[in-house]
Design a protein around this motif. Sequence first.
Motif, PDB file in Angstrom:
ATOM      1  N   SER A  93       0.045  16.314   5.306  1.00 54.75           N
ATOM      2  CA  SER A  93      -0.731  15.548   4.328  1.00 54.75           C
ATOM      3  C   SER A  93      -0.653  14.047   4.574  1.00 54.75           C
ATOM      4  CB  SER A  93      -0.265  15.876   2.910  1.00 54.75           C
ATOM      5  OG  SER A  93       1.111  15.596   2.745  1.00 54.75           O
ATOM      6  N   GLY A  94       0.166  13.630   5.547  1.00 54.00           N
ATOM      7  CA  GLY A  94       0.219  12.223   5.911  1.00 54.00           C
ATOM      8  C   GLY A  94      -1.068  11.704   6.522  1.00 54.00           C
ATOM      9  N   VAL A  95      -2.014  12.585   6.773  1.00 57.64           N
ATOM     10  CA  VAL A  95      -3.301  12.145   7.311  1.00 57.64           C
ATOM     11  C   VAL A  95      -4.170  11.485   6.246  1.00 57.64           C
ATOM     12  CG1 VAL A  95      -4.683  14.227   6.850  1.00 57.64           C
ATOM     13  CG2 VAL A  95      -5.135  12.864   8.907  1.00 57.64           C
ATOM     14  N   ARG A 152       6.291   7.085   4.523  1.00 52.34           N
ATOM     15  CA  ARG A 152       7.102   8.302   4.599  1.00 52.34           C
ATOM     16  C   ARG A 152       7.084   9.047   3.260  1.00 52.34           C
ATOM     17  NH1 ARG A 152      11.438   7.304   8.688  1.00 52.34           N
ATOM     18  NH2 ARG A 152      11.062   5.239   9.579  1.00 52.34           N
ATOM     19  N   PHE A 153       7.246  10.367   3.339  1.00 52.72           N
ATOM     20  CA  PHE A 153       7.379  11.169   2.134  1.00 52.72           C
ATOM     21  C   PHE A 153       8.271  12.352   2.425  1.00 52.72           C
ATOM     22  CE2 PHE A 153       3.543  12.745   4.297  1.00 52.72           C
ATOM     23  CZ  PHE A 153       3.827  14.089   4.394  1.00 52.72           C
ATOM     24  N   SER A 179      -1.521   9.019  -1.917  1.00 55.82           N
ATOM     25  CA  SER A 179      -2.385   8.156  -1.120  1.00 55.82           C
ATOM     26  C   SER A 179      -3.839   8.371  -1.498  1.00 55.82           C
ATOM     27  CB  SER A 179      -2.199   8.452   0.372  1.00 55.82           C
ATOM     28  OG  SER A 179      -0.898   8.129   0.790  1.00 55.82           O
ATOM     29  N   ILE A 180      -4.620   7.311  -1.389  1.00 55.75           N
ATOM     30  CA  ILE A 180      -6.052   7.370  -1.679  1.00 55.75           C
ATOM     31  C   ILE A 180      -6.782   7.830  -0.428  1.00 55.75           C
ATOM     32  CG2 ILE A 180      -8.070   6.042  -2.390  1.00 55.75           C
ATOM     33  CD1 ILE A 180      -6.089   4.090  -3.776  1.00 55.75           C
ATOM     34  N   VAL A 215      -0.878   0.014  14.647  1.00 57.83           N
ATOM     35  CA  VAL A 215      -0.459   1.417  14.714  1.00 57.83           C
ATOM     36  C   VAL A 215      -0.008   1.826  13.324  1.00 57.83           C
ATOM     37  CG1 VAL A 215       1.087   3.106  15.747  1.00 57.83           C
ATOM     38  CG2 VAL A 215       0.293   1.154  17.115  1.00 57.83           C
ATOM     39  N   PHE A 216      -0.532   2.959  12.835  1.00 57.57           N
ATOM     40  CA  PHE A 216      -0.166   3.474  11.517  1.00 57.57           C
ATOM     41  C   PHE A 216       0.369   4.888  11.680  1.00 57.57           C
ATOM     42  CE2 PHE A 216      -3.466   0.318  10.785  1.00 57.57           C
ATOM     43  CZ  PHE A 216      -2.934  -0.443   9.749  1.00 57.57           C
ATOM     44  N   VAL A 217       1.560   5.138  11.125  1.00 52.51           N
ATOM     45  CA  VAL A 217       2.193   6.451  11.206  1.00 52.51           C
ATOM     46  C   VAL A 217       2.539   6.911   9.800  1.00 52.51           C
ATOM     47  CG1 VAL A 217       4.045   7.816  12.237  1.00 52.51           C
ATOM     48  CG2 VAL A 217       3.235   5.745  13.404  1.00 52.51           C
ATOM     49  N   CYS A 218       2.118   8.124   9.428  1.00 53.53           N
ATOM     50  CA  CYS A 218       2.393   8.632   8.081  1.00 53.53           C
ATOM     51  C   CYS A 218       2.749  10.113   8.145  1.00 53.53           C
ATOM     52  CB  CYS A 218       1.177   8.416   7.167  1.00 53.53           C
ATOM     53  SG  CYS A 218       1.480   8.860   5.440  1.00 53.53           S
ATOM     54  N   GLY A 219       3.797  10.478   7.432  1.00 51.87           N
ATOM     55  CA  GLY A 219       4.224  11.872   7.384  1.00 51.87           C
ATOM     56  C   GLY A 219       5.606  11.966   6.774  1.00 51.87           C
ATOM     57  N   SER A 220       6.287  13.058   7.056  1.00 46.71           N
ATOM     58  CA  SER A 220       7.638  13.248   6.533  1.00 46.71           C
ATOM     59  C   SER A 220       8.590  12.246   7.172  1.00 46.71           C
ATOM     60  CB  SER A 220       8.110  14.668   6.828  1.00 46.71           C
ATOM     61  OG  SER A 220       8.266  14.844   8.233  1.00 46.71           O
ATOM     62  N   ASN A 221       9.777  12.102   6.575  1.00 48.75           N
ATOM     63  CA  ASN A 221      10.772  11.183   7.115  1.00 48.75           C
ATOM     64  C   ASN A 221      11.084  11.480   8.577  1.00 48.75           C
ATOM     65  OD1 ASN A 221      11.484   9.362   4.977  1.00 48.75           O
ATOM     66  ND2 ASN A 221      12.477  11.059   3.929  1.00 48.75           N
ATOM     67  N   GLY A 222      11.329  12.756   8.874  1.00 50.51           N
ATOM     68  CA  GLY A 222      11.667  13.124  10.243  1.00 50.51           C
ATOM     69  C   GLY A 222      10.537  12.852  11.217  1.00 50.51           C
ATOM     70  N   PHE A 223       9.312  13.168  10.815  1.00 50.44           N
ATOM     71  CA  PHE A 223       8.139  12.959  11.670  1.00 50.44           C
ATOM     72  C   PHE A 223       7.964  11.476  11.973  1.00 50.44           C
ATOM     73  CE2 PHE A 223       3.622  12.007  12.142  1.00 50.44           C
ATOM     74  CZ  PHE A 223       3.233  12.923  13.115  1.00 50.44           C
ATOM     75  N   VAL A 224       8.003  10.650  10.930  1.00 49.35           N
ATOM     76  CA  VAL A 224       7.785   9.219  11.112  1.00 49.35           C
ATOM     77  C   VAL A 224       8.881   8.598  11.968  1.00 49.35           C
ATOM     78  CG1 VAL A 224       7.688   6.987   9.916  1.00 49.35           C
ATOM     79  CG2 VAL A 224       6.436   8.949   9.008  1.00 49.35           C
TER      80      VAL A 224
END
Length: 239
Positions: free
Chosen positions: A122-124, A236-237, A58-59, A206-215
């Motif tokens: 790091s999804g932030v 997701r990552f 991500s940028i 609404v924007f949500v970014c993080g691991s699969n489980g978190f999202v």
Amino acid sequence: MAAEKMPWRTARIGAIAPVTPRVKSFRFEGLEGRHRAGQHVEVRLTAPDGYSAQRSYSIASAPGDAAGLELMIEGLEEGEVSSYFAGIAEVGDEVELRGPIGGSFVWSPEDEGPVLLIGGGSGVVPLLSMLRARFSARSETPMLLIYSVRNAAEAIAREELQIRARDEPGFDLTLLTTREGATAGRRVDRVMIETALDHVGKPRHVFVCGSNGFVGSVSDLLVDASVKPSIIRTERFGG
């Protein structure tokens, strides 16, 4: 344009700086054009024998940032690309990048708000790009960021986020440390989501970014809190 049809471009590393004990900031020169906040690029490394590996990142920078496109890359022991950036990359090195990529997980100041951002680890990073875009446009669009991270030392751009929450009208920050301090053992839960919605108001985005489980978990909580699925955008990552 589909990612596979985009050309690979050579970019030079112009600056490297530590962000957390595991994350470094890389600024790239030689990339023309603007991205949209929330987009990502693909990075490709090619060995002398022709073997190549690539990874999406991500940028972090705001569109049009004069300092150059910024990626924040976490060093992973088994990461073919990230290990290069963690221990080998130097200012002046050239790498191949392709992008920017992504058309749904994006926000521009003209999109207005209110906006609820929720990031894990790091999804932030793409959410940080949105906050920086908001500031660059001198926008006062209401935004609230819930940032969940294991401990304060691992919080990416923690000081920057805290200063923004203090100084920028309309932006608020909830920093959740899951393994230390008063919030140890807590995860993003229904109460936190409902409190955020009460504070920011009925969100437009609404924007949500993080691991699969978190999202997955956060998305379920948002829907349970009567947030329309059509306004929830996710990235997701990992596993």
